[in-house]
Design a protein around this motif. Structure first.
Motif, mmCIF file in Angstrom:
data_model
loop_
_atom_site.group_PDB
_atom_site.id
_atom_site.type_symbol
_atom_site.label_atom_id
_atom_site.label_comp_id
_atom_site.label_asym_id
_atom_site.label_seq_id
_atom_site.Cartn_x
_atom_site.Cartn_y
_atom_site.Cartn_z
ATOM 1 N N TYR A 54 0.790 -1.279 0.033
ATOM 2 C CA TYR A 54 0.031 -0.145 -0.066
ATOM 3 C C TYR A 54 0.985 0.998 -0.010
ATOM 4 O O TYR A 54 2.052 1.343 0.501
ATOM 5 C CB TYR A 54 -0.917 -0.048 1.050
ATOM 6 N N ASN A 69 -2.870 9.508 3.956
ATOM 7 C CA ASN A 69 -3.819 8.755 2.773
ATOM 8 C C ASN A 69 -3.053 7.675 2.211
ATOM 9 O O ASN A 69 -1.684 8.092 2.222
ATOM 10 C CB ASN A 69 -4.436 9.681 2.088
ATOM 11 N N CYS A 70 -3.623 6.953 1.317
ATOM 12 C CA CYS A 70 -3.040 5.856 0.575
ATOM 13 C C CYS A 70 -3.454 6.026 -0.961
ATOM 14 O O CYS A 70 -4.360 6.764 -1.333
ATOM 15 C CB CYS A 70 -3.131 4.597 1.060
ATOM 16 N N HIS A 74 -5.150 5.201 -4.205
ATOM 17 C CA HIS A 74 -6.363 4.522 -4.357
ATOM 18 C C HIS A 74 -7.054 4.479 -5.714
ATOM 19 O O HIS A 74 -6.752 5.487 -6.548
ATOM 20 C CB HIS A 74 -7.406 4.997 -3.273
ATOM 21 N N PHE A 93 -6.297 -0.318 -2.418
ATOM 22 C CA PHE A 93 -5.320 0.187 -2.054
ATOM 23 C C PHE A 93 -4.248 -0.480 -2.173
ATOM 24 O O PHE A 93 -2.894 -0.049 -1.898
ATOM 25 C CB PHE A 93 -5.570 0.453 -0.839
ATOM 26 N N TRP A 118 2.626 -4.934 2.465
ATOM 27 C CA TRP A 118 1.216 -5.843 2.918
ATOM 28 C C TRP A 118 1.627 -7.283 3.478
ATOM 29 O O TRP A 118 2.488 -7.847 2.716
ATOM 30 C CB TRP A 118 0.234 -5.706 1.704
ATOM 31 N N TYR A 152 -8.388 7.545 2.382
ATOM 32 C CA TYR A 152 -8.179 7.130 3.464
ATOM 33 C C TYR A 152 -7.725 5.542 3.510
ATOM 34 O O TYR A 152 -8.398 4.844 2.461
ATOM 35 C CB TYR A 152 -9.619 7.003 4.533
ATOM 36 N N CYS A 153 -6.631 5.334 4.171
ATOM 37 C CA CYS A 153 -6.098 3.752 3.978
ATOM 38 C C CYS A 153 -6.983 2.882 4.671
ATOM 39 O O CYS A 153 -6.904 2.643 5.829
ATOM 40 C CB CYS A 153 -4.837 3.823 4.715
ATOM 41 N N ASP A 154 -7.775 2.109 4.156
ATOM 42 C CA ASP A 154 -8.738 1.160 5.020
ATOM 43 C C ASP A 154 -8.221 -0.340 4.144
ATOM 44 O O ASP A 154 -8.799 -1.343 4.985
ATOM 45 C CB ASP A 154 -10.033 1.133 4.365
ATOM 46 N N TYR A 155 -6.892 -0.339 3.800
ATOM 47 C CA TYR A 155 -6.255 -1.703 3.287
ATOM 48 C C TYR A 155 -7.259 -2.584 2.716
ATOM 49 O O TYR A 155 -7.029 -3.690 2.825
ATOM 50 C CB TYR A 155 -5.598 -2.099 4.480
ATOM 51 N N TYR A 186 1.595 4.753 0.719
ATOM 52 C CA TYR A 186 1.211 5.796 1.887
ATOM 53 C C TYR A 186 1.667 7.187 1.920
ATOM 54 O O TYR A 186 3.273 7.497 1.485
ATOM 55 C CB TYR A 186 1.605 5.123 3.116
#
Length: 202
Positions: free
Chosen positions: A75, A83-84, A86, A106, A192, A99-102, A77
């Motif tokens: 991911y 944030n990431c 996306h 992402f 990851w 927003y980094c929700d993984y 970042y």
């Protein structure tokens, strides 16, 4: 336990010569100089052991997917925005910081050298692509517009080596002039992992 994820992709496979008849369920003639019995839209045919066979020389060239490039899943970042990078997963949609929700949109499969195609984990035929207006969109992996490389913590394109990934508006990414201390351009490659790291007892 930390799990590295390696995937092998070759999006420019070496063409391998195969006999056209094999793709049609018939063997290739053992003698490349076999007597031609008939010719059709697929090539020249002969008979060997009372069975049709394709004569080598009437072959077709077929690309075969062969593992050559090790990739790892990251991911990407940006700490300035928290944030990431996306993608929506839709072709031609903008690449944004969110927003980094993984989640899978992402995650990016990137060559371990950090130089090459940045594949969307959700669909490895889709990559980050540089569009004509220098914005970044999701595109089909392929030509030089989908190749990027890491330079310290900046991501660059071989097309415009003086430009880096950066914000072109509040959330949308594009190529912008590289500025050494512009924190909006600094992207961290975070590996990851499948499982969270377990604490180590001392």
């Amino acid at each position: 336990m930390m799990m590295k994820k390696f995937f092998n992709w070759n999006h420019n496979p070496t063409p391998v010569t195969v006999c056209f008849s094999e793709a049609l369920g018939y063997p290739c003639c053992s003698d490349p100089n076999a007597v031609v019995v008939t010719t059709d839209e697929f090539g020249q045919w002969s008979i060997e052991n009372n069975e049709w066979c394709g004569i080598l020389g009437s072959e077709t060239t077929v690309p075969i997917l062969t593992p050559t490039i090790n990739t790892e899943t990251y991911y990407l970042y940006n700490s300035a925005s928290n944030n990431c990078i996306h993608s929506s997963g839709i072709l031609d949609s903008p690449i944004i910081l969110a927003y980094c929700d993984y989640f899978i949109y992402f995650l990016w499969d990137i060559p371990y050298t950090h130089n090459g195609h940045f594949h969307l984990k959700f669909d490895n035929t889709h990559c980050i692509m540089l569009s004509d207006d220098e914005s970044l969109v999701l595109g089909e992996c392929g030509d030089s517009s989908t190749i990027f490389y890491r330079n310290v913590n900046f991501i660059k394109s071989p097309i415009y080596t003086d430009k880096c990934f950066g914000l072109v508006n509040t959330y949308t990414l594009g190529l912008t002039e590289c500025i050494e201390f512009d924190t909006n351009q600094i992207i961290y490659f975070n590996l990851w992992i499948d499982e969270p790291l377990e604490p180590i007892d001392n």
